[in-house]
Design a protein around this motif. Structure first.
Motif, PDB file in Angstrom:
ATOM      1  N   GLU A  40     -18.149  58.573  -8.875  1.00 33.12           N
ATOM      2  CA  GLU A  40     -19.628  58.379  -8.218  1.00 33.12           C
ATOM      3  C   GLU A  40     -20.734  58.644  -9.136  1.00 33.12           C
ATOM      4  O   GLU A  40     -21.776  58.242  -9.074  1.00 33.12           O
ATOM      5  N   GLN A  41     -20.197  59.263 -10.396  1.00 34.47           N
ATOM      6  CA  GLN A  41     -21.247  59.993 -11.211  1.00 34.47           C
ATOM      7  C   GLN A  41     -21.308  58.905 -12.463  1.00 34.47           C
ATOM      8  O   GLN A  41     -20.506  58.187 -12.712  1.00 34.47           O
ATOM      9  N   THR A  42     -22.573  58.801 -12.920  1.00 29.56           N
ATOM     10  CA  THR A  42     -23.122  58.187 -13.992  1.00 29.56           C
ATOM     11  C   THR A  42     -22.710  58.845 -15.402  1.00 29.56           C
ATOM     12  O   THR A  42     -23.308  60.053 -15.166  1.00 29.56           O
ATOM     13  N   PHE A  76     -25.054  55.134 -20.981  1.00 28.58           N
ATOM     14  CA  PHE A  76     -24.813  55.543 -19.335  1.00 28.58           C
ATOM     15  C   PHE A  76     -23.763  54.805 -18.897  1.00 28.58           C
ATOM     16  O   PHE A  76     -24.153  53.310 -18.664  1.00 28.58           O
ATOM     17  N   ILE A  77     -22.801  55.310 -18.533  1.00 26.14           N
ATOM     18  CA  ILE A  77     -21.480  54.500 -18.195  1.00 26.14           C
ATOM     19  C   ILE A  77     -21.271  54.800 -16.875  1.00 26.14           C
ATOM     20  O   ILE A  77     -21.199  55.957 -16.151  1.00 26.14           O
ATOM     21  N   ARG A  78     -20.997  53.418 -16.148  1.00 29.23           N
ATOM     22  CA  ARG A  78     -20.724  53.741 -14.647  1.00 29.23           C
ATOM     23  C   ARG A  78     -19.626  53.238 -14.541  1.00 29.23           C
ATOM     24  O   ARG A  78     -19.167  51.756 -14.942  1.00 29.23           O
ATOM     25  N   ILE A  79     -18.493  53.548 -13.783  1.00 27.65           N
ATOM     26  CA  ILE A  79     -17.091  53.173 -13.724  1.00 27.65           C
ATOM     27  C   ILE A  79     -16.799  53.050 -12.186  1.00 27.65           C
ATOM     28  O   ILE A  79     -16.804  54.035 -11.247  1.00 27.65           O
ATOM     29  N   THR A  80     -16.610  51.767 -11.363  1.00 23.77           N
ATOM     30  CA  THR A  80     -16.381  51.731 -10.152  1.00 23.77           C
ATOM     31  C   THR A  80     -15.038  51.157 -10.137  1.00 23.77           C
ATOM     32  O   THR A  80     -14.403  50.367 -11.155  1.00 23.77           O
ATOM     33  N   PRO A  81     -14.264  50.647  -8.883  1.00 23.42           N
ATOM     34  CA  PRO A  81     -12.967  50.049  -8.798  1.00 23.42           C
ATOM     35  C   PRO A  81     -13.214  48.610  -9.131  1.00 23.42           C
ATOM     36  O   PRO A  81     -12.288  47.923  -9.431  1.00 23.42           O
ATOM     37  N   THR A  82     -14.121  47.873  -9.346  1.00 25.32           N
ATOM     38  CA  THR A  82     -14.563  46.552  -9.564  1.00 25.32           C
ATOM     39  C   THR A  82     -15.123  46.444 -11.014  1.00 25.32           C
ATOM     40  O   THR A  82     -15.100  45.038 -11.498  1.00 25.32           O
ATOM     41  N   ALA A  83     -15.585  47.327 -11.781  1.00 24.34           N
ATOM     42  CA  ALA A  83     -16.240  47.189 -13.009  1.00 24.34           C
ATOM     43  C   ALA A  83     -16.628  48.317 -13.866  1.00 24.34           C
ATOM     44  O   ALA A  83     -17.082  49.495 -13.138  1.00 24.34           O
ATOM     45  N   LEU A  84     -16.792  48.245 -15.115  1.00 22.14           N
ATOM     46  CA  LEU A  84     -17.359  49.304 -16.036  1.00 22.14           C
ATOM     47  C   LEU A  84     -18.245  48.787 -16.496  1.00 22.14           C
ATOM     48  O   LEU A  84     -18.394  47.770 -17.165  1.00 22.14           O
TER      49      LEU A  84
END
Length: 203
Positions: A40-42, A76-84
């Motif tokens: 949930e963190q960036t 600034f990296i955001r990783i979700t179940p669908t995309a990096l």
């Protein structure tokens, strides 16, 4: 009437051109599931891309001199179940580009930093190197299973190998959730990538 080249010659030439084009970029390892590193963190980190000595020593041309110099960007990296998604920002606060890796593969999206030289690396390269540095060891082992890629790790380093040959060494060994600088020495791509989390910059 003059005839064109035989069909078999045309097919052979196209095949050679395809193989030549494919060899211009380092091979990319299988990608681990995004869910394995979703958060949930960036992640805010400083990325420093340094060409290895052999890359720097090549005779530069006016168009390549800037791209072969060391580059430092904020990521600034955001990783979700669908995309990096990794927004790469210049020291002046302009977004150079955004790296996206999802079900459609890896790509760079245009930023708003006119005049800045483009990154000298393909998006697949950066996406895979971030995966090697940010994903848990177990996730990479599962992704590499049955392929020509492997991972070896101890308390001091993580090594990525292809067909038994060392491709990259990461020091120290990545520890998810531990904000410490990592250096990835890429023997195949000719660059060193240093990832410094923003927390590690805080005294």
């Amino acid at each position: 009437m003059r005839r064109g080249p035989p069909l078999i010659a045309v097919v052979t030439l196209l095949a050679l051109l395809t193989l030549t084009g494919c060899s211009l970029s380092p091979p990319v390892s299988p990608s681990p599931p995004l869910a394995a590193a979703a958060s949930e963190q960036t992640l805010a980190s400083r990325l420093t891309l340094t060409p290895n000595a052999s890359t720097r020593d090549e005779t530069p041309t006016p168009s390549s001199a800037k791209t072969r110099a060391e580059r430092t960007l904020m990521a600034f990296i955001r990783i979700t179940p669908t995309a990096l998604r990794a927004a790469l920002v210049t020291p002046y606060g302009q977004r150079l580009t955004t790296l996206v890796r999802d079900a459609d593969g890896a790509r760079f999206e245009a930023g708003d930093a006119p005049g800045e030289p483009p990154l000298p690396i393909p998006p697949d390269w950066l996406a895979s190197r971030l995966e090697w540095s940010l994903w848990p060891r177990e996730s990479l082992e599962r992704a590499f299973a049955g392929s020509e890629w492997s991972i070896d790790e101890d308390a001091t380093r993580r090594e990525i190998r292809r067909r038994g040959t060392l491709v990259a060494r990461i020091t120290p060994a990545p520890r998810p959730g531990s904000p410490r600088p990592l250096t990835l020495d890429d023997r195949e791509g000719g660059y060193r990538l240093t990832i410094t989390p923003r927390e590690a910059d805080t005294p």
